[in-house]
Scaffold this motif. Structure first.
Motif, PDB file in Angstrom:
ATOM      1  N   UNK A  40     103.185 100.750 -15.360  1.00 28.86           N
ATOM      2  CA  UNK A  40     102.782  99.973 -14.194  1.00 28.86           C
ATOM      3  C   UNK A  40     103.932  99.048 -13.820  1.00 28.86           C
ATOM      4  N   UNK A  41     104.224  98.949 -12.536  1.00 27.79           N
ATOM      5  CA  UNK A  41     105.354  98.159 -12.080  1.00 27.79           C
ATOM      6  C   UNK A  41     104.996  96.684 -12.013  1.00 27.79           C
ATOM      7  N   UNK A  42     106.030  95.838 -11.872  1.00 25.35           N
ATOM      8  CA  UNK A  42     105.798  94.405 -11.763  1.00 25.35           C
ATOM      9  C   UNK A  42     104.979  94.074 -10.517  1.00 25.35           C
ATOM     10  N   UNK A  43     105.238  94.799  -9.430  1.00 24.19           N
ATOM     11  CA  UNK A  43     104.493  94.529  -8.196  1.00 24.19           C
ATOM     12  C   UNK A  43     103.017  94.875  -8.371  1.00 24.19           C
ATOM     13  N   UNK A  44     102.742  95.945  -9.144  1.00 21.26           N
ATOM     14  CA  UNK A  44     101.349  96.305  -9.398  1.00 21.26           C
ATOM     15  C   UNK A  44     100.664  95.255 -10.260  1.00 21.26           C
ATOM     16  N   UNK A  45     101.382  94.740 -11.258  1.00 21.78           N
ATOM     17  CA  UNK A  45     100.828  93.681 -12.091  1.00 21.78           C
ATOM     18  C   UNK A  45     100.509  92.465 -11.230  1.00 21.78           C
TER      19      UNK A  45
ATOM     20  N   UNK B  31      92.302  94.558 -18.790  1.00 18.37           N
ATOM     21  CA  UNK B  31      93.274  94.418 -19.880  1.00 18.37           C
ATOM     22  C   UNK B  31      94.576  93.832 -19.361  1.00 18.37           C
ATOM     23  N   UNK B  32      95.022  94.327 -18.208  1.00 15.22           N
ATOM     24  CA  UNK B  32      96.271  93.829 -17.637  1.00 15.22           C
ATOM     25  C   UNK B  32      96.133  92.366 -17.246  1.00 15.22           C
ATOM     26  N   UNK B  33      95.003  92.023 -16.630  1.00 14.12           N
ATOM     27  CA  UNK B  33      94.780  90.631 -16.270  1.00 14.12           C
ATOM     28  C   UNK B  33      94.719  89.750 -17.511  1.00 14.12           C
ATOM     29  N   UNK B  34      93.995  90.216 -18.522  1.00 17.63           N
ATOM     30  CA  UNK B  34      93.880  89.440 -19.746  1.00 17.63           C
ATOM     31  C   UNK B  34      95.234  89.302 -20.432  1.00 17.63           C
ATOM     32  N   UNK B  35      96.020  90.388 -20.400  1.00 12.51           N
ATOM     33  CA  UNK B  35      97.355  90.334 -21.000  1.00 12.51           C
ATOM     34  C   UNK B  35      98.198  89.273 -20.312  1.00 12.51           C
ATOM     35  N   UNK B  36      98.096  89.204 -18.992  1.00  7.44           N
ATOM     36  CA  UNK B  36      98.857  88.202 -18.243  1.00  7.44           C
ATOM     37  C   UNK B  36      98.372  86.802 -18.593  1.00  7.44           C
ATOM     38  N   UNK B  37      97.047  86.635 -18.650  1.00  9.65           N
ATOM     39  CA  UNK B  37      96.479  85.339 -18.978  1.00  9.65           C
ATOM     40  C   UNK B  37      96.908  84.908 -20.379  1.00  9.65           C
ATOM     41  N   UNK B  38      97.006  85.866 -21.292  1.00  6.52           N
ATOM     42  CA  UNK B  38      97.403  85.551 -22.658  1.00  6.52           C
ATOM     43  C   UNK B  38      98.890  85.253 -22.770  1.00  6.52           C
ATOM     44  N   UNK B  39      99.624  85.368 -21.676  1.00  5.07           N
ATOM     45  CA  UNK B  39     101.026  85.005 -21.685  1.00  5.07           C
ATOM     46  C   UNK B  39     101.969  86.132 -21.993  1.00  5.07           C
ATOM     47  N   UNK B  40     101.493  87.395 -21.901  1.00  6.23           N
ATOM     48  CA  UNK B  40     102.352  88.541 -22.171  1.00  6.23           C
ATOM     49  C   UNK B  40     103.189  88.822 -20.920  1.00  6.23           C
ATOM     50  N   UNK B  41     104.472  89.055 -21.089  1.00 10.74           N
ATOM     51  CA  UNK B  41     105.356  89.288 -19.948  1.00 10.74           C
ATOM     52  C   UNK B  41     105.007  90.601 -19.262  1.00 10.74           C
TER      53      UNK B  41
ATOM     54  N   UNK C 100     106.133  93.643 -21.093  1.00  9.52           N
ATOM     55  CA  UNK C 100     105.257  93.948 -22.222  1.00  9.52           C
ATOM     56  C   UNK C 100     103.955  94.580 -21.746  1.00  9.52           C
ATOM     57  N   UNK C 101     103.475  94.140 -20.575  1.00  6.47           N
ATOM     58  CA  UNK C 101     102.272  94.751 -20.001  1.00  6.47           C
ATOM     59  C   UNK C 101     102.529  96.220 -19.711  1.00  6.47           C
ATOM     60  N   UNK C 102     103.713  96.522 -19.173  1.00  6.99           N
ATOM     61  CA  UNK C 102     104.074  97.908 -18.888  1.00  6.99           C
ATOM     62  C   UNK C 102     104.063  98.725 -20.175  1.00  6.99           C
TER      63      UNK C 102
ATOM     64  N   UNK D 280     102.388  98.019 -22.833  1.00 12.20           N
ATOM     65  CA  UNK D 280     101.003  98.068 -23.280  1.00 12.20           C
ATOM     66  C   UNK D 280     100.247  99.199 -22.591  1.00 12.20           C
ATOM     67  N   UNK D 281     100.439  99.322 -21.293  1.00 11.29           N
ATOM     68  CA  UNK D 281      99.764 100.377 -20.539  1.00 11.29           C
ATOM     69  C   UNK D 281     100.200 101.752 -21.037  1.00 11.29           C
ATOM     70  N   UNK D 282     101.505 101.916 -21.291  1.00 10.36           N
ATOM     71  CA  UNK D 282     101.997 103.198 -21.789  1.00 10.36           C
ATOM     72  C   UNK D 282     101.440 103.505 -23.172  1.00 10.36           C
ATOM     73  N   UNK D 283     101.325 102.466 -24.003  1.00 12.40           N
ATOM     74  CA  UNK D 283     100.785 102.664 -25.345  1.00 12.40           C
ATOM     75  C   UNK D 283      99.335 103.112 -25.308  1.00 12.40           C
ATOM     76  N   UNK D 284      98.648 102.787 -24.200  1.00 15.69           N
ATOM     77  CA  UNK D 284      97.253 103.213 -24.036  1.00 15.69           C
ATOM     78  C   UNK D 284      97.161 104.668 -23.577  1.00 15.69           C
ATOM     79  N   UNK D 285      98.329 105.315 -23.456  1.00 13.77           N
ATOM     80  CA  UNK D 285      98.331 106.719 -23.074  1.00 13.77           C
ATOM     81  C   UNK D 285      98.272 106.946 -21.590  1.00 13.77           C
TER      82      UNK D 285
END
Length: 399
Positions: free
Chosen positions: A127-132, A101-111, A114-116, A118-123
């Motif tokens: 996730x940090x920028x370095x982890x992304x 999901x994180x990889x796909x979010x990045x590929x889809x152009x999500x900053x 926003x990925x962070x 998104x992860x929180x919204x998933x409960x």
């Protein structure tokens, strides 16, 4: 059993109400793991048995996220073989899904911010920028393999175009040209053939780009379609013995600029009469008639038409079934639009590697979509009309 009951009673006595459920889950999970490992080894912990099949080798710590909170687990290890608790298998799958999901979010152009979110919204925890970045680096291998794959067979048609993306370089923000090549092979199948990043669109940049395609095996090129980028025409003749088609749409914009607002529609209609001809010879005759008709009122436009004729009408020498796809770079417009849409979310890229990662993944995604389409981009029968003689000239290796 008595020891287990004592452990439970001790747990009940010392745990606060808010921690009780989490502690109970941890106790049950630990006991379940001990039972599973006992079954694998053939003996309980510390038990001496002739039926023992494997030796224990300590524990590894792992946090288990549950609805009751984080449970700290100690997963038993074996000297030979491996053990992973069955009740955690869904969690392992969830971790893989999260990565995807994180990889796909990045590929889809999500900053990354926003990925962070998104992860929180998933409960789950943020996730940090370095982890992304670490997760997204996993994409690099696939993208590199895709952009370097050997090109096989003949590719009579090649579309090339460039789009500009902002990137940080030496503390400054600059625009770099991201060039994409899409080809159609002798089977009529369309594929992405390459991508390159450069500081400009000068002849040296285009020459290096086309030479790299040739080194990877590109051959059989008959027509290359592009805008009138600086240096592209010279690079085409230098690397490939192929015809160059100047994008008809971009030429029309230049022509209208010379004509002025009052003549826009008239000029467009007149030039279109040349495009409506059925043969290359008829189109050329009509083109010159239009140029001569416009010469007294708009001499600069007439001169532009004189110079551009062989390049704008080059596609007329190819099969009529292909002409609507050959006269411009429009087949690349949708792909470029998708790249723009996704990269604009990022805004300014930290480096060129990040551009390659994202744009390369988008191209790989598009290529996969084309591969599963039921029908070819051009029919096999129509492509066979082009001719069998390969026109590619492999360039010498750069010094």
């Amino acid at each position: 059993m008595t020891k287990e009951m004592m452990d439970v009673q001790s747990l009940l006595g010392k745990s606060a109400d808010s921690d009780f459920l989490r502690e109970m889950i941890g106790f049950a999970a630990q006991r379940l793991m001990e039972l599973e490992v006992g079954g694998l080894t053939g003996a309980a912990y510390g038990e001496k048995s002739a039926e023992r099949q494997a030796q224990r080798n300590g524990y590894r710590d792992r946090d288990w996220e549950t609805r009751a909170g984080t449970v700290e687990l100690r997963i038993p290890k074996l000297r030979t073989g491996s053990y992973f608790p069955g009740f955690l298998e869904p969690r392992r799958l969830a971790e893989k899904a999260l990565t995807a999901v994180i990889q796909e979010a990045y590929i889809q152009g999500i900053s990354t911010r926003s990925v962070d979110d998104l992860v929180k919204a998933m409960g789950m925890t943020g996730i940090s920028k370095s982890q992304v970045s670490r997760l997204c680096q996993e994409i690099d291998g696939r993208v590199k393999a895709f952009l370097d794959w050997p090109i096989e067979g003949d590719w009579p048609y090649l579309w090339v175009d460039a789009t500009y993306i902002k990137v940080r370089q030496a503390g400054r923000i600059v625009s770099v040209a991201v060039t994409i090549a899409v080809g159609v092979n002798s089977d009529g199948r369309r594929e992405v053939l390459g991508m390159a990043i450069g500081a400009s669109e000068a002849e040296t940049f285009w020459t290096d780009f086309l030479r790299n395609l040739a080194r990877r095996g590109l051959r059989g090129v008959k027509l290359i379609i592009s805008d009138a980028h600086e240096g592209i025409k010279a690079a085409v003749s230098r690397v490939f013995n192929a015809t160059w088609q100047r994008c008809r749409v971009h030429f029309a914009r230049n022509a209208i600029a010379h004509a002025g607002r009052s003549r826009n529609r008239v000029v467009s209609a007149l030039i279109a009469t040349a495009y409506a001809q059925e043969t290359a010879e008829a189109a050329s005759i009509q083109w010159r008639k239009v140029a001569d008709q416009l010469r007294p009122a708009v001499p600069k436009l007439a001169k532009l038409m004189d110079d551009a004729e062989p390049d704008v009408l080059a596609y007329m020498s190819f099969p009529p079934q292909h002409r609507t796809k050959l006269h411009s770079t429009n087949p690349l417009e949708r792909l470029n639009g998708e790249i723009k849409r996704r990269t604009e979310v990022v805004g300014i890229f930290p480096n060129e590697d990040a551009i390659t990662r994202l744009v390369g993944a988008i191209l790989l995604e598009q290529n996969d979509e084309w591969a599963v389409q039921r029908s070819s981009y051009m029919t096999l029968e129509s492509v066979a009309q082009i001719g069998d003689d390969p026109l590619v000239t492999l360039p010498p290796m750069a010094a």
